[in-house]
Design a protein around this motif. Structure first.
Motif, PDB file in Angstrom:
ATOM      1  N   CYS A 186       0.843  -1.205   0.000  1.00 19.82           N
ATOM      2  CA  CYS A 186       0.000   0.000   0.000  1.00 19.82           C
ATOM      3  C   CYS A 186       0.873   1.248   0.000  1.00 19.82           C
ATOM      4  CB  CYS A 186      -0.919   0.010   1.228  1.00 19.82           C
ATOM      5  SG  CYS A 186      -2.324  -1.081   1.048  1.00 19.82           S
ATOM      6  N   ASN A 187       1.934   1.203   0.772  1.00 15.57           N
ATOM      7  CA  ASN A 187       2.900   2.298   0.777  1.00 15.57           C
ATOM      8  C   ASN A 187       4.218   1.745   1.317  1.00 15.57           C
ATOM      9  OD1 ASN A 187       4.475   4.576   1.075  1.00 15.57           O
ATOM     10  ND2 ASN A 187       2.792   5.848   1.756  1.00 15.57           N
ATOM     11  N   SER A 189       6.679   3.051   2.529  1.00 15.02           N
ATOM     12  CA  SER A 189       7.173   3.694   3.752  1.00 15.02           C
ATOM     13  C   SER A 189       6.706   2.964   5.009  1.00 15.02           C
ATOM     14  CB  SER A 189       6.755   5.166   3.809  1.00 15.02           C
ATOM     15  OG  SER A 189       5.356   5.301   3.983  1.00 15.02           O
ATOM     16  N   HIS A 226       1.517   7.309   6.933  1.00 17.62           N
ATOM     17  CA  HIS A 226       1.890   6.729   5.637  1.00 17.62           C
ATOM     18  C   HIS A 226       0.823   6.946   4.562  1.00 17.62           C
ATOM     19  CE1 HIS A 226       5.357   4.931   7.546  1.00 17.62           C
ATOM     20  NE2 HIS A 226       4.561   4.501   8.505  1.00 17.62           N
ATOM     21  N   ASN A 227      -0.153   7.779   4.870  1.00 17.46           N
ATOM     22  CA  ASN A 227      -1.198   8.135   3.903  1.00 17.46           C
ATOM     23  C   ASN A 227      -1.873   6.884   3.319  1.00 17.46           C
ATOM     24  OD1 ASN A 227      -2.814   9.970   2.549  1.00 17.46           O
ATOM     25  ND2 ASN A 227      -1.473  10.007   0.765  1.00 17.46           N
ATOM     26  N   ILE A 228      -2.294   5.992   4.197  1.00 17.10           N
ATOM     27  CA  ILE A 228      -2.951   4.753   3.780  1.00 17.10           C
ATOM     28  C   ILE A 228      -4.443   5.034   3.608  1.00 17.10           C
ATOM     29  CG2 ILE A 228      -3.485   2.364   4.403  1.00 17.10           C
ATOM     30  CD1 ILE A 228      -0.492   2.797   3.914  1.00 17.10           C
TER      31      ILE A 228
END
Length: 153
Positions: free
Chosen positions: A89-90, A92, A125-127
């Motif tokens: 998903c990300n 990071s 992490h802007n999920i």
């Protein structure tokens, strides 16, 4: 009058700062001493089929360089299948995985179990992916259960 109103609004706003809602770190008081809590946590991790990546004794590491530190141990573990999905998903997310739980004892002898609330990672992490958000919710429940059970006599 405007100054008084302004001071009142600032004071009212500061009262809300004491709220536990949305905190990033969760703390569970342990009924056990640190070695017992660590052993229980490691056993729970193994029993649940999670991967135990390692245990770091920060106090021992401090003593190795002639420094003192109150008892503090980090247990690193995870579920690579879920972690891989989150990192997809990300990437990071790899900064916060695998999972970690800190067990520490203060100078009064009180042992605490501390972990990061996984819901924080959705912000960090802007999920936004629903599947990943569901995994973070499950991780939150799993960490809460592990910490609570490791802290019980």
């Amino acid at each position: 009058m405007r100054k008084l109103l302004f001071i009142g609004l600032v004071g009212f706003a500061l009262l809300g700062c004491d709220s536990k809602k949305g905190t990033f770190l969760e703390t569970v008081e342990s009924q056990n001493d640190l070695p017992t809590a660590v052993a229980k946590l490691e056993k729970l991790i193994k029993d649940q089929g999670l991967t135990h990546f390692g245990t770091m004794d920060h106090k021992a590491n401090a003593l190795a360089v002639n420094m003192n530190l109150k008892p503090e141990t980090v247990v690193v573990f995870g579920n690579p299948k879920m972690g891989t999905v989150l990192m997809n998903c990300n990437p990071s997310m790899g900064l916060d995985l695998p999972l970690r739980i800190l067990i520490t004892t203060d100078y009064e002898g009180k042992t605490s179990i501390i972990y990061t609330n996984p819901e924080y990672w959705s912000l960090k992490h802007n999920i936004k992916d629903k599947n990943c958000l569901n995994i973070l919710t499950k991780a939150k429940m799993a960490l809460a259960t592990l910490a609570t059970e490791a802290g019980k006599k």
